[in-house]
Design a protein around this motif. Structure first.
Motif, PDB file in Angstrom:
ATOM      1  N   UNK A   8      33.922   1.884  -0.563  1.00 37.09           N
ATOM      2  CA  UNK A   8      34.923   3.551  -0.814  1.00 37.09           C
ATOM      3  C   UNK A   8      33.612   4.395  -2.170  1.00 37.09           C
ATOM      4  N   UNK A   9      32.803   4.037  -2.539  1.00 38.95           N
ATOM      5  CA  UNK A   9      31.704   4.445  -3.482  1.00 38.95           C
ATOM      6  C   UNK A   9      30.115   5.166  -2.586  1.00 38.95           C
ATOM      7  N   UNK A  10      30.312   3.733  -1.512  1.00 40.29           N
ATOM      8  CA  UNK A  10      29.208   3.711  -0.438  1.00 40.29           C
ATOM      9  C   UNK A  10      29.700   4.896   0.690  1.00 40.29           C
ATOM     10  N   UNK A  11      30.843   5.117   0.774  1.00 41.59           N
ATOM     11  CA  UNK A  11      31.523   6.085   2.126  1.00 41.59           C
ATOM     12  C   UNK A  11      31.500   6.724   1.691  1.00 41.59           C
ATOM     13  N   UNK A  12      31.288   7.381   0.295  1.00 45.12           N
ATOM     14  CA  UNK A  12      31.689   8.646  -0.400  1.00 45.12           C
ATOM     15  C   UNK A  12      30.324   9.508  -0.829  1.00 45.12           C
ATOM     16  N   UNK A  13      29.496   8.776  -0.858  1.00 43.97           N
ATOM     17  CA  UNK A  13      27.654   9.626  -0.698  1.00 43.97           C
ATOM     18  C   UNK A  13      27.291   9.183   0.550  1.00 43.97           C
ATOM     19  N   UNK A  14      28.157   8.453   1.530  1.00 44.13           N
ATOM     20  CA  UNK A  14      27.508   9.098   3.137  1.00 44.13           C
ATOM     21  C   UNK A  14      27.605   9.602   3.601  1.00 44.13           C
ATOM     22  N   UNK A  15      29.351  10.267   2.906  1.00 42.32           N
ATOM     23  CA  UNK A  15      30.121  11.934   3.648  1.00 42.32           C
ATOM     24  C   UNK A  15      29.596  12.637   3.139  1.00 42.32           C
ATOM     25  N   UNK A  16      28.791  13.147   2.039  1.00 45.81           N
ATOM     26  CA  UNK A  16      27.917  13.819   0.756  1.00 45.81           C
ATOM     27  C   UNK A  16      26.638  13.799   1.346  1.00 45.81           C
ATOM     28  N   UNK A  19      26.515  15.443   5.050  1.00 43.64           N
ATOM     29  CA  UNK A  19      27.428  17.124   4.203  1.00 43.64           C
ATOM     30  C   UNK A  19      25.935  18.130   3.784  1.00 43.64           C
ATOM     31  N   UNK A  20      25.040  17.206   3.440  1.00 46.16           N
ATOM     32  CA  UNK A  20      24.227  17.885   3.050  1.00 46.16           C
ATOM     33  C   UNK A  20      23.003  17.908   3.972  1.00 46.16           C
ATOM     34  N   UNK A  21      22.675  17.315   5.252  1.00 40.87           N
ATOM     35  CA  UNK A  21      22.452  16.908   6.322  1.00 40.87           C
ATOM     36  C   UNK A  21      22.605  17.593   7.148  1.00 40.87           C
ATOM     37  N   UNK A  22      23.741  18.744   7.596  1.00 46.48           N
ATOM     38  CA  UNK A  22      24.421  19.363   8.349  1.00 46.48           C
ATOM     39  C   UNK A  22      24.021  20.689   7.585  1.00 46.48           C
ATOM     40  N   UNK A  23      24.181  20.766   6.119  1.00 48.14           N
ATOM     41  CA  UNK A  23      23.778  22.161   5.940  1.00 48.14           C
ATOM     42  C   UNK A  23      21.954  21.873   5.757  1.00 48.14           C
ATOM     43  N   UNK A  24      21.658  21.179   5.776  1.00 51.50           N
ATOM     44  CA  UNK A  24      19.459  21.654   5.937  1.00 51.50           C
ATOM     45  C   UNK A  24      19.975  21.713   8.064  1.00 51.50           C
ATOM     46  N   UNK A  25      20.732  20.341   8.657  1.00 51.15           N
ATOM     47  CA  UNK A  25      20.609  21.195   9.819  1.00 51.15           C
ATOM     48  C   UNK A  25      20.660  22.648  10.435  1.00 51.15           C
ATOM     49  N   UNK A  26      21.900  22.997  10.321  1.00 46.43           N
ATOM     50  CA  UNK A  26      22.624  24.428  10.344  1.00 46.43           C
ATOM     51  C   UNK A  26      22.423  25.503   9.932  1.00 46.43           C
ATOM     52  N   UNK A  27      22.507  24.758   8.587  1.00 47.62           N
ATOM     53  CA  UNK A  27      22.766  26.706   8.062  1.00 47.62           C
ATOM     54  C   UNK A  27      24.034  26.562   7.193  1.00 47.62           C
ATOM     55  N   UNK A  28      24.117  27.194   6.382  1.00 50.99           N
ATOM     56  CA  UNK A  28      25.392  27.196   5.357  1.00 50.99           C
ATOM     57  C   UNK A  28      26.707  27.971   6.105  1.00 50.99           C
ATOM     58  N   UNK A  29      26.273  28.584   6.671  1.00 46.97           N
ATOM     59  CA  UNK A  29      27.370  29.242   7.145  1.00 46.97           C
ATOM     60  C   UNK A  29      28.030  28.717   8.549  1.00 46.97           C
ATOM     61  N   UNK A  30      27.117  28.059   9.824  1.00 52.23           N
ATOM     62  CA  UNK A  30      27.618  27.157  10.707  1.00 52.23           C
ATOM     63  C   UNK A  30      28.726  26.279   9.807  1.00 52.23           C
ATOM     64  N   UNK A  31      27.872  25.220   9.137  1.00 51.77           N
ATOM     65  CA  UNK A  31      28.107  24.220   8.661  1.00 51.77           C
ATOM     66  C   UNK A  31      29.582  24.250   8.151  1.00 51.77           C
ATOM     67  N   UNK A  32      29.273  25.779   7.191  1.00 54.55           N
ATOM     68  CA  UNK A  32      31.206  26.080   6.712  1.00 54.55           C
ATOM     69  C   UNK A  32      32.063  26.289   7.755  1.00 54.55           C
ATOM     70  N   UNK A  33      32.233  25.981   9.208  1.00 57.75           N
ATOM     71  CA  UNK A  33      33.043  26.850  10.259  1.00 57.75           C
ATOM     72  C   UNK A  33      33.275  25.339  10.291  1.00 57.75           C
ATOM     73  N   UNK A  34      31.501  24.537  11.282  1.00 60.72           N
ATOM     74  CA  UNK A  34      31.904  22.887  11.498  1.00 60.72           C
ATOM     75  C   UNK A  34      33.020  22.463  10.485  1.00 60.72           C
ATOM     76  N   UNK A  35      32.844  22.145   9.177  1.00 59.30           N
ATOM     77  CA  UNK A  35      33.688  21.597   8.356  1.00 59.30           C
ATOM     78  C   UNK A  35      34.930  21.580   8.477  1.00 59.30           C
ATOM     79  N   UNK A  36      35.357  23.063   8.467  1.00 62.74           N
ATOM     80  CA  UNK A  36      36.612  23.896   9.230  1.00 62.74           C
ATOM     81  C   UNK A  36      37.190  23.212  10.048  1.00 62.74           C
ATOM     82  N   UNK A  37      36.903  23.082  11.172  1.00 64.06           N
ATOM     83  CA  UNK A  37      37.113  22.273  12.299  1.00 64.06           C
ATOM     84  C   UNK A  37      37.640  21.205  12.182  1.00 64.06           C
ATOM     85  N   UNK A  38      36.287  20.516  11.496  1.00 70.19           N
ATOM     86  CA  UNK A  38      36.235  19.284  11.114  1.00 70.19           C
ATOM     87  C   UNK A  38      37.658  18.963  10.147  1.00 70.19           C
TER      88      UNK A  38
END
Length: 130
Positions: A8-16, A19-38
């Motif tokens: 569970x700890x490894x899964x939580x670290x992987x998700x975090x 998420x951090x890579x998504x914010x860096x790649x897509x930017x904060x606004x687009x990452x927020x929209x993608x997270x809402x859809x997911x």
């Protein structure tokens, strides 16, 4: 700490990290929209799993295999005191007697007296008579 904790700890670290890579790649606004859809799809999947679990838990006892050696009596919605008097013990079943599931389960076999009382509005008294 066991293997479950580390999984569970490894899964939580992987998700975090994802998420951090998504914010860096897509930017904060687009990452927020993608997270809402997911989140919507994850919520719908959780709802479907909950409905399947409720349907499976509410399976009626009428569609299950039951073998009774002896006596089986089902008392429901009794007003007042319930008194059960038995004369002689029944003959035992031939072969092993096994319980099905936690409740009144599939392929359950009963040897002896089995009385099930549900919704009794008073005392229940069971007496054995010779």
């Amino acid at each position: 700490m066991g293997a479950k904790f580390w999984a569970w700890t490894g899964g939580a670290v992987a998700v975090a990290a994802f998420g951090g890579l998504a914010v860096l790649h897509f930017g904060l606004d687009r990452s927020d929209k993608l997270a809402s859809i997911a989140g919507v799809f994850i919520g719908l999947a959780g709802l479907a799993v909950a409905v399947v679990g409720l349907v499976a838990a509410q399976r009626s006892p009428g569609d299950q295999d039951v073998t009774v050696g002896g006596s089986f009596t089902d008392y429901q919605n009794v007003k007042g005191k319930l008194t059960i008097r038995r004369k002689a013990p029944p003959a035992p079943l031939a072969g092993p007697v096994s319980g099905g599931s936690r409740r009144w389960g599939r392929q359950t076999r009963v040897a002896g007296h089995y009385d099930r009382a549900d919704g009794v509005d008073g005392d229940v008294e069971i007496t054995e008579q010779p």
